[in-house]
Design a protein around this motif. Structure first.
Motif, PDB file in Angstrom:
ATOM      1  N   TRP A  33       0.842  -1.210   0.000  1.00 11.55           N
ATOM      2  CA  TRP A  33       0.000   0.000   0.000  1.00 11.55           C
ATOM      3  C   TRP A  33       0.868   1.246   0.000  1.00 11.55           C
ATOM      4  CZ3 TRP A  33      -4.678   1.679  -0.873  1.00 11.55           C
ATOM      5  CH2 TRP A  33      -5.077   2.922  -0.355  1.00 11.55           C
ATOM      6  N   GLU A  34       1.863   1.262   0.873  1.00 10.37           N
ATOM      7  CA  GLU A  34       2.729   2.432   0.996  1.00 10.37           C
ATOM      8  C   GLU A  34       3.556   2.662  -0.267  1.00 10.37           C
ATOM      9  OE1 GLU A  34       3.198   4.698   3.418  1.00 10.37           O
ATOM     10  OE2 GLU A  34       1.593   3.875   4.683  1.00 10.37           O
ATOM     11  N   SER A  35       3.902   1.570  -0.933  1.00  7.24           N
ATOM     12  CA  SER A  35       4.789   1.736  -2.081  1.00  7.24           C
ATOM     13  C   SER A  35       4.014   2.012  -3.368  1.00  7.24           C
ATOM     14  CB  SER A  35       5.663   0.493  -2.255  1.00  7.24           C
ATOM     15  OG  SER A  35       4.860  -0.639  -2.474  1.00  7.24           O
ATOM     16  N   SER A  36       2.689   1.910  -3.307  1.00  5.08           N
ATOM     17  CA  SER A  36       1.945   2.044  -4.564  1.00  5.08           C
ATOM     18  C   SER A  36       2.117   3.408  -5.261  1.00  5.08           C
ATOM     19  CB  SER A  36       0.472   1.699  -4.360  1.00  5.08           C
ATOM     20  OG  SER A  36      -0.121   2.640  -3.503  1.00  5.08           O
ATOM     21  N   PRO A  37       2.232   4.535  -4.515  1.00  5.99           N
ATOM     22  CA  PRO A  37       2.421   5.804  -5.250  1.00  5.99           C
ATOM     23  C   PRO A  37       3.663   5.799  -6.146  1.00  5.99           C
ATOM     24  CG  PRO A  37       1.948   6.246  -2.936  1.00  5.99           C
ATOM     25  CD  PRO A  37       2.074   4.762  -3.070  1.00  5.99           C
ATOM     26  N   VAL A  38       4.765   5.281  -5.614  1.00  4.69           N
ATOM     27  CA  VAL A  38       5.984   5.335  -6.417  1.00  4.69           C
ATOM     28  C   VAL A  38       5.909   4.343  -7.578  1.00  4.69           C
ATOM     29  CG1 VAL A  38       7.446   3.676  -5.203  1.00  4.69           C
ATOM     30  CG2 VAL A  38       8.472   5.694  -6.210  1.00  4.69           C
ATOM     31  N   PHE A  39       5.239   3.209  -7.351  1.00  7.31           N
ATOM     32  CA  PHE A  39       5.051   2.264  -8.460  1.00  7.31           C
ATOM     33  C   PHE A  39       4.203   2.902  -9.554  1.00  7.31           C
ATOM     34  CE2 PHE A  39       6.217  -1.371  -5.613  1.00  7.31           C
ATOM     35  CZ  PHE A  39       7.178  -1.901  -6.442  1.00  7.31           C
ATOM     36  N   GLN A  40       3.147   3.624  -9.126  1.00 10.99           N
ATOM     37  CA  GLN A  40       2.278   4.271 -10.120  1.00 10.99           C
ATOM     38  C   GLN A  40       3.020   5.351 -10.899  1.00 10.99           C
ATOM     39  OE1 GLN A  40      -1.115   5.447  -7.810  1.00 10.99           O
ATOM     40  NE2 GLN A  40      -1.952   3.363  -7.885  1.00 10.99           N
ATOM     41  N   LYS A  41       3.846   6.090 -10.184  1.00 10.83           N
ATOM     42  CA  LYS A  41       4.524   7.217 -10.833  1.00 10.83           C
ATOM     43  C   LYS A  41       5.666   6.730 -11.738  1.00 10.83           C
ATOM     44  CE  LYS A  41       5.913  11.852 -10.369  1.00 10.83           C
ATOM     45  NZ  LYS A  41       7.074  12.434  -9.691  1.00 10.83           N
ATOM     46  N   ALA A 251      18.597  -3.033   3.016  1.00 11.82           N
ATOM     47  CA  ALA A 251      18.327  -2.870   4.441  1.00 11.82           C
ATOM     48  C   ALA A 251      18.985  -1.612   4.982  1.00 11.82           C
ATOM     49  CB  ALA A 251      18.820  -4.093   5.206  1.00 11.82           C
ATOM     50  N   SER A 252      20.205  -1.310   4.518  1.00  9.53           N
ATOM     51  CA  SER A 252      20.907  -0.176   5.100  1.00  9.53           C
ATOM     52  C   SER A 252      20.304   1.158   4.655  1.00  9.53           C
ATOM     53  CB  SER A 252      22.408  -0.241   4.793  1.00  9.53           C
ATOM     54  OG  SER A 252      22.647  -0.160   3.410  1.00  9.53           O
ATOM     55  N   VAL A 253      19.768   1.204   3.447  1.00  8.43           N
ATOM     56  CA  VAL A 253      19.154   2.468   3.031  1.00  8.43           C
ATOM     57  C   VAL A 253      17.882   2.710   3.829  1.00  8.43           C
ATOM     58  CG1 VAL A 253      17.754   1.606   1.103  1.00  8.43           C
ATOM     59  CG2 VAL A 253      18.557   3.950   1.069  1.00  8.43           C
ATOM     60  N   LEU A 254      17.160   1.650   4.166  1.00  6.34           N
ATOM     61  CA  LEU A 254      15.963   1.818   4.995  1.00  6.34           C
ATOM     62  C   LEU A 254      16.354   2.365   6.362  1.00  6.34           C
ATOM     63  CD1 LEU A 254      13.895  -1.385   4.170  1.00  6.34           C
ATOM     64  CD2 LEU A 254      13.470   0.965   3.448  1.00  6.34           C
ATOM     65  N   ALA A 255      17.394   1.788   6.945  1.00  2.00           N
ATOM     66  CA  ALA A 255      17.819   2.221   8.271  1.00  2.00           C
ATOM     67  C   ALA A 255      18.286   3.676   8.249  1.00  2.00           C
ATOM     68  CB  ALA A 255      18.934   1.318   8.783  1.00  2.00           C
ATOM     69  N   ASN A 256      18.944   4.047   7.151  1.00  2.00           N
ATOM     70  CA  ASN A 256      19.525   5.379   7.088  1.00  2.00           C
ATOM     71  C   ASN A 256      18.521   6.471   6.778  1.00  2.00           C
ATOM     72  OD1 ASN A 256      22.212   5.594   7.677  1.00  2.00           O
ATOM     73  ND2 ASN A 256      22.816   4.569   5.781  1.00  2.00           N
ATOM     74  N   GLU A 257      17.598   6.188   5.869  1.00  2.00           N
ATOM     75  CA  GLU A 257      16.808   7.286   5.315  1.00  2.00           C
ATOM     76  C   GLU A 257      15.372   7.333   5.800  1.00  2.00           C
ATOM     77  OE1 GLU A 257      17.288   7.562   1.088  1.00  2.00           O
ATOM     78  OE2 GLU A 257      19.480   7.486   1.219  1.00  2.00           O
ATOM     79  N   PHE A 258      14.889   6.235   6.403  1.00  2.00           N
ATOM     80  CA  PHE A 258      13.469   6.197   6.694  1.00  2.00           C
ATOM     81  C   PHE A 258      13.053   7.315   7.643  1.00  2.00           C
ATOM     82  CE2 PHE A 258       9.313   4.536   7.465  1.00  2.00           C
ATOM     83  CZ  PHE A 258       9.015   3.890   6.284  1.00  2.00           C
ATOM     84  N   LEU A 267       9.349   8.371   0.809  1.00  2.00           N
ATOM     85  CA  LEU A 267       8.851   7.340   1.727  1.00  2.00           C
ATOM     86  C   LEU A 267       8.300   6.149   0.963  1.00  2.00           C
ATOM     87  CD1 LEU A 267       6.877   8.901   4.714  1.00  2.00           C
ATOM     88  CD2 LEU A 267       8.773   7.269   4.766  1.00  2.00           C
ATOM     89  N   SER A 268       7.554   6.464  -0.081  1.00  2.00           N
ATOM     90  CA  SER A 268       6.944   5.408  -0.879  1.00  2.00           C
ATOM     91  C   SER A 268       8.020   4.548  -1.554  1.00  2.00           C
ATOM     92  CB  SER A 268       6.017   6.043  -1.906  1.00  2.00           C
ATOM     93  OG  SER A 268       5.532   5.070  -2.784  1.00  2.00           O
ATOM     94  N   ALA A 269       9.081   5.222  -2.017  1.00  2.00           N
ATOM     95  CA  ALA A 269      10.181   4.474  -2.656  1.00  2.00           C
ATOM     96  C   ALA A 269      10.864   3.574  -1.651  1.00  2.00           C
ATOM     97  CB  ALA A 269      11.191   5.449  -3.272  1.00  2.00           C
ATOM     98  N   LEU A 270      11.007   4.055  -0.409  1.00  2.00           N
ATOM     99  CA  LEU A 270      11.619   3.224   0.622  1.00  2.00           C
ATOM    100  C   LEU A 270      10.724   2.016   0.922  1.00  2.00           C
ATOM    101  CD1 LEU A 270      12.997   5.995   3.007  1.00  2.00           C
ATOM    102  CD2 LEU A 270      14.326   4.439   1.579  1.00  2.00           C
ATOM    103  N   ALA A 271       9.418   2.244   0.911  1.00  2.00           N
ATOM    104  CA  ALA A 271       8.496   1.119   1.120  1.00  2.00           C
ATOM    105  C   ALA A 271       8.640   0.110  -0.018  1.00  2.00           C
ATOM    106  CB  ALA A 271       7.065   1.627   1.203  1.00  2.00           C
ATOM    107  N   ALA A 272       8.891   0.606  -1.235  1.00  2.00           N
ATOM    108  CA  ALA A 272       9.092  -0.298  -2.376  1.00  2.00           C
ATOM    109  C   ALA A 272      10.340  -1.141  -2.166  1.00  2.00           C
ATOM    110  CB  ALA A 272       9.212   0.503  -3.667  1.00  2.00           C
ATOM    111  N   ILE A 273      11.401  -0.523  -1.611  1.00  2.00           N
ATOM    112  CA  ILE A 273      12.596  -1.300  -1.274  1.00  2.00           C
ATOM    113  C   ILE A 273      12.244  -2.353  -0.233  1.00  2.00           C
ATOM    114  CG2 ILE A 273      14.875  -1.179  -0.194  1.00  2.00           C
ATOM    115  CD1 ILE A 273      15.289   1.511  -1.443  1.00  2.00           C
ATOM    116  N   GLY A 274      11.434  -1.916   0.743  1.00  2.00           N
ATOM    117  CA  GLY A 274      11.020  -2.835   1.798  1.00  2.00           C
ATOM    118  C   GLY A 274      10.318  -4.054   1.254  1.00  2.00           C
TER     119      GLY A 274
END
Lengths: 305, 251
Positions: A33-41, A251-258, A267-274
């Motif tokens: 759900w969180e990553s859907s905006p970046v997937f759409q864009k 994993a490290s980009v999530l820890a660093n940037e979230f 945020l949405s792009a980070l969720a896509a990484i997640g």
């Protein structure tokens, strides 16, 4: 009365069991759900673009996927020979009195918090790599070892990860080797096999798929490991063939940037990484458990921090 | 009679502090079949596991005394070399499950560094024929060894043992996991192998001992009670305990 309490007990356990599964599904759906905006864009460009520029709203996952895979594979490369050596020693060679303490110490390695590994990496491993190891590697003049010796980078991450997954691979490989029936070893011995030949012919060959399972479980851990890697990998989202260069993992980009994401799309792009990391580790772990279960019938308990 | 192939003298064996064999002494001539009988736990398996020094591979196990193979003390020999001369068949068929039938048979040869494919093929064929298995497996040598029935697996193990050209074959209750028809085939096989090998077979089954062996040893509580020609031992035992055992009064 007793039938009633039995039913209550059954229901409570059922709720607990379903609860865990539900949490997994919830995590998955929240990430989706969180990553859907970046997937759409951005659509598929997310998975082909190698630029990561949150300010310019360019989000490509490739450097992170690359960093995650390469650091994990590097870790396997270092960890597999050590782990198998440990497992063979424990099951085939060790005198009885040494077996227990050694196995205990190795399993203890798995209990060390990963931030401690990270600290050790920063204060000891990275300076040592920078001063002693990397200058020598650079002299080899291979594309794998180009650029300045930072100490921190892909190589450091691979080594730290290797140390962290050795206890996992070693202890599962030991369980798998222990499941090899004695009569297999005796069959080889009776043919005139030496100790090493018995290990190769009866033990290693018998447990091929179990070893593969143990390696996959180690891989699963290496893919998802966050803290220690974040501390030593250098955190630069660039793809470089050189192992000395700083890199980044999912994993490290999530820890660093979230915590300090610059906008909704970031945020949405980070969720896509997640979600990508979630799918990759889920699949590796599933494959691993299947392989281990197939040979040894040993149900492997999850080992995560 | 030919010279002794195996000569046992003052043999004692222990697991930890428990003595399993006590002052065993007897000998076997070349190219004969010797059966070792006795009730469970009497040390039969331990005795033949001394002949290829497998007993010592168990933690806490010890052995003392003498065993001579063709006049030479086996305890002074390299156990790895010894086991190539003294093959062993186990109670439970134990082919290597990840290997094909072919690879199972030649596993011992490959250990010795034989790589020549035509030689491996020739030996595999020859040993499978000797083990009376060739006709059943010649079209599926690439199949897994464990795809065979229990009796076939046991004959595969015999072929595997024969492939390293041993002089002696030790069989530790080779039929106890098999049905009567497979048992009969193994017994037939023992008859066929007798002209070329010295065979020692441990068995629970006295009829089997009587059918396949030339000599029989009766072991009781770790002691050798009687050793003699099978016919004599079964029809006219010298010892009271032997008579009691073979007539089923105990054991």
């Amino acid at each position: 009365m007793s039938a009633n309490t039995d039913r209550t007990f059954e229901r409570i356990s059922l709720v607990c069991a379903i609860g865990v599964v539900a949490v997994v599904f919830l995590i998955g759906s929240v990430l989706l759900w969180e990553s859907s905006p970046v997937f759409q864009k951005l659509g598929w460009r997310l998975l082909t673009n190698s630029q990561w520029d949150p300010v310019g709203e360019e989000f490509g996952l490739v450097p992170f996927i690359y960093g995650t895979l390469v650091s994990a594979l590097l870790a396997l490369l270092f960890a597999i020979p050590f782990s198998l050596g440990i497992a063979i020693f424990l099951t085939e060679l060790s005198p009885d009195w040494l077996r227990g303490p050694t196995a205990f110490l190795i399993e203890l390695l798995a209990a060390i918090p990963s931030v401690i590994y990270g600290l050790w990496g920063i204060f000891y491993l990275a300076p040592w790599l920078r001063q002693s190891v990397e200058p020598l590697l650079i002299q080899l003049n291979l594309p794998l070892f180009r650029g300045p010796a930072y100490g921190i980078g892909m190589l450091a991450a691979g080594i730290i990860l290797a140390i962290m997954i050795i206890p996992i691979i070693a202890s599962i490989a030991r369980d798998v080797f222990q499941a090899v029936p004695m009569h297999q070893r005796e069959a080889a011995l009776a043919l005139g096999a030496t100790r090493w030949e018995v290990t190769r012919l009866a033990v290693l060959k018998y447990s091929e798929s179990g070893i593969l399972g143990a390696i996959f479980l180690g891989l699963g851990r290496a893919l998802g490991e966050t803290m220690a890697v974040t501390m030593v990998i250098g955190n630069r989202p660039e793809i470089s063939l050189s192992l000395l260069a700083p890199s980044h993992t999912m994993a490290s980009v999530l820890a660093n940037e979230f915590a300090e994401a610059s906008g909704a799309l970031h945020l949405s792009a980070l969720a896509a990484i997640g979600i990508s990391l979630f799918v990759i580790t889920f699949l590796t772990n599933a494959a691993a458990r299947f392989l281990v279960w197939k040979v040894s019938g040993v149900a492997v308990a999850g080992r995560r921090e | 009679m030919a010279e002794d192939k195996i000569k046992v003298a003052d043999l004692n064996a222990w697991f930890g502090s428990h003595q399993v064999l006590k002052d065993i002494g007897f000998s076997m001539s070349e190219k004969t079949v010797t059966a070792i009988i006795g009730p469970s736990g009497c040390g039969k398996s331990t005795l033949i596991r001394c002949f290829n020094r497998m007993h010592e591979t168990v933690p806490q196990a010890r052995v003392s005394g003498q065993i001579q193979l063709s006049g030479k003390d086996i305890f002074r020999e390299d156990p790895v070399r010894l086991r190539q001369r003294v093959g062993m068949i186990f109670q439970k068929p134990n082919p290597f499950p990840t290997m094909s039938i072919f690879d199972n048979v030649v596993a011992g040869l490959r250990l010795n560094g034989v790589k020549d494919k035509s030689r491996l093929e020739a030996v595999a064929r020859q040993c499978l024929i000797k083990a009376a298995l060739w006709d059943e497996v010649k079209d599926k040598l690439k199949d897994s060894g464990t795809s065979l029935s229990g009796g076939q697996q046991q004959r595969l193990c015999i072929a595997r043992a024969l492939a390293v050209s041993p002089e002696v074959l030790l069989m530790d209750e080779p039929c106890s996991a098999l049905d009567p028809i497979s048992t009969a085939r193994i017994e037939e096989l023992i008859h066929e192998l007798r002209p070329n090998y010295t065979i020692v077979i441990v068995t629970h089954n006295m009829q089997q001992a009587a059918r396949v062996s030339d000599f029989t040893s009766f072991l009781y509580m770790g002691e050798l009670i009687e050793h003699g020609e099978t016919k004599q031992l079964f029809t006219n035992p010298r010892e009271k305990r032997t008579e009691d055992y073979i007539t089923g009064r105990f054991g």
